[in-house]
Design a protein around this motif. Structure first.
Motif, PDB file in Angstrom:
ATOM      1  N   ASN A  71       0.847  -1.196   0.000  1.00 13.70           N
ATOM      2  CA  ASN A  71       0.000   0.000   0.000  1.00 13.70           C
ATOM      3  C   ASN A  71       0.877   1.238   0.000  1.00 13.70           C
ATOM      4  N   PRO A  72       1.018   1.890  -1.127  1.00 12.68           N
ATOM      5  CA  PRO A  72       0.241   1.655  -2.333  1.00 12.68           C
ATOM      6  C   PRO A  72       0.923   0.745  -3.348  1.00 12.68           C
TER       7      PRO A  72
ATOM      8  N   ASP B 171       5.189   0.451  -1.501  1.00 11.37           N
ATOM      9  CA  ASP B 171       5.418   0.250  -0.067  1.00 11.37           C
ATOM     10  C   ASP B 171       5.103  -1.216   0.214  1.00 11.37           C
TER      11      ASP B 171
HETATM   12 MG    MG Z   1       2.045   2.662   2.856  1.00 10.86          MG
END
Ligand code: MG
Ligand code: ADP
Length: 401
Positions: free
Chosen positions: A207-208, A221
């Motif tokens: 995320n993302p 991430d």
């Molecule tokens: Mg993140």
């Protein structure tokens, strides 16, 4: 056990998921060198186990950036990195004291057209691992999940068969990937599921997941948590442990074979058996108190373990009273009483103690405690014990000095 973003990305990369190029550094000078090597705008990313780094702030730094900082010019790299290495980073997940940063990931800055959430957890209700995805990913995912839970897509995965191609494809379409993006997104989903299942994760999250204007799909991430009970079969994962990120008391307890979790209250608990530990915490709360920890000394605790457990409890300055709650089943009450007495002689208790003993040889155990002359308040049952320890903690709090 948790690992850092850069480590999680290495696992994803090895499983076939593209990630932006990145270099891990430990000083501002190294950060400048890494910027030169990458030769393009970068993002400096503080490597701590807590999430929410982007929206976090460096405590007392007076700066208005967080643990994820876009940098275009070489001049800025050193000064920003100095702040990152100097001040603790406070995020929603670190607590007010923040977390010291000792490693920074200097990462190629990506052009972002769209941010997607992709994660995998064990869903206890379904009894299976579940892939979760949301077209509205990024730093606001918690708000999206709270406001519009229907936007979170969920797919249960058979742990033996793995994520099936049709499942990944369906998710890719539901997430509105187009053209060439579809197989790229599927590949990342398969990589995430592979790592999750092969390495016994309890959570794995990208995320993302971003789509660039050129239609590339990248894991920007990554967060992973591993099932501690399965770590024995993953020495490669165990090797990634960063003790700087772990609670010092929990680490110390683990070394003595104690199950210990720090909590935020002021009543220390020393209990044998996880179920009894849970009900002890419940009953303390029920009577208006707040446990400082969860501590299970296990079924066969010996004198050394009880001594170490008392040391750990008393090292926590927030602890205002301690409840020793033991059911003598596997371990007999007289043995535990002897361990408590021996432990008390080594560790000078600075707060009131309430002891509830029950089970095999309880009469002998109670008599030993009574005869010991130690300053212990005996309790007859769980309710009595909880009431007494809650009262003792309150009194201690209100005592001047
Ligand atoms: Mg993140
Ligand atoms: P955290 O989740 O801890 O806040 P992330 O790595 O998700 O940290 O970063 C927060 C946000 O910063 C991302 O949602 C993304 O918008 C941006 N970001 C992170 N890494 C990069 C990168 N390499 N290039 C461009 N933007 C990035």
């Amino acid at each position: 056990m948790k690992i850092h973003e850069f480590q999680a990305k290495e696992l994803l990369l090895a499983a076939g998921a593209p990630v932006p190029r990145g270099i891990v550094v430990s000083s501002p000078a190294e950060a400048v060198k890494a910027f030169d090597q990458i030769g393009r705008p970068v993002v400096l990313k503080a490597q701590i186990h807590a999430g929410g780094r982007g929206k976090g702030r460096f405590k007392d730094s007076g700066k208005d950036f967080g643990g994820v900082k876009y940098i275009k010019n070489r001049d800025e790299v050193g000064t920003v990195a100095e702040v990152i290495f100097k001040y603790p980073l406070v995020t929603k997940q670190t607590g007010a004291q923040g977390q010291k940063v000792s490693k920074v990931l200097v990462q190629d800055a990506a052009d972002i057209a769209r941010e997607i959430y992709l994660g995998m957890v064990v869903d206890r209700a379904v009894g299976l691992p579940v892939v979760m995805a949301c077209a509205e990913g990024g730093v606001e995912i918690e708000e999206v999940a709270a406001r519009s839970p229907e936007k979170i897509l969920k797919v249960a995965v058979d742990p033996n068969a793995g994520l099936q191609p049709f499942q990944a494809r369906r998710l890719a379409f539901e997430l509105d990937f187009k053209g060439d993006e579809v197989p790229r997104a599927e590949k990342i989903m398969h990589a995430l599921a592979r790592v999750f299942l092969d390495k016994d994760c309890s959570l794995a999250e990208i995320n993302p997941l971003v789509v660039t204007p050129k239609g590339e799909v990248l894991a920007l991430d990554a967060k992973m948590t591993f099932d501690d009970n399965a770590l024995f079969r993953h020495p490669d994962i165990e090797a990634l442990r960063d003790e700087n990120e772990e609670d010092a008391a929990e680490l110390r307890a683990a070394r003595s074979g104690l199950s210990f979790i720090s909590l935020t209250g002021n009543i220390g608990c020393l209990v044998n058996g996880a179920g009894l530990a849970m009900s002890t915490m419940d009953i303390i709360q029920y009577h208006g108190g707040s446990p400082a920890n969860f501590l299970d000394v296990g079924g066969g605790a010996n004198k050394d373990q009880v001594t170490e457990a008392l040391r750990i409890l008393l090292a926590d300055q927030r602890v205002k009273a301690v409840l020793i709650n033991i059911f003598g089943g596997i371990m007999k009450c007289d043995i535990i009483a002897a361990a408590v007495i021996a432990a008390f002689k080594e560790v000078k208790p600075r707060v009131p103690f309430v002891v509830r003993l029950e089970g095999t040889n309880v009469a002998e155990g109670r008599k030993m405690l009574e005869d010991s002359g130690l300053n212990l308040t005996p309790a007859t049952d769980l309710t009595d014990a909880a009431k007494k320890v809650v009262a003792a903690a309150k009194e201690c709090l209100h005592r001047p000095g």
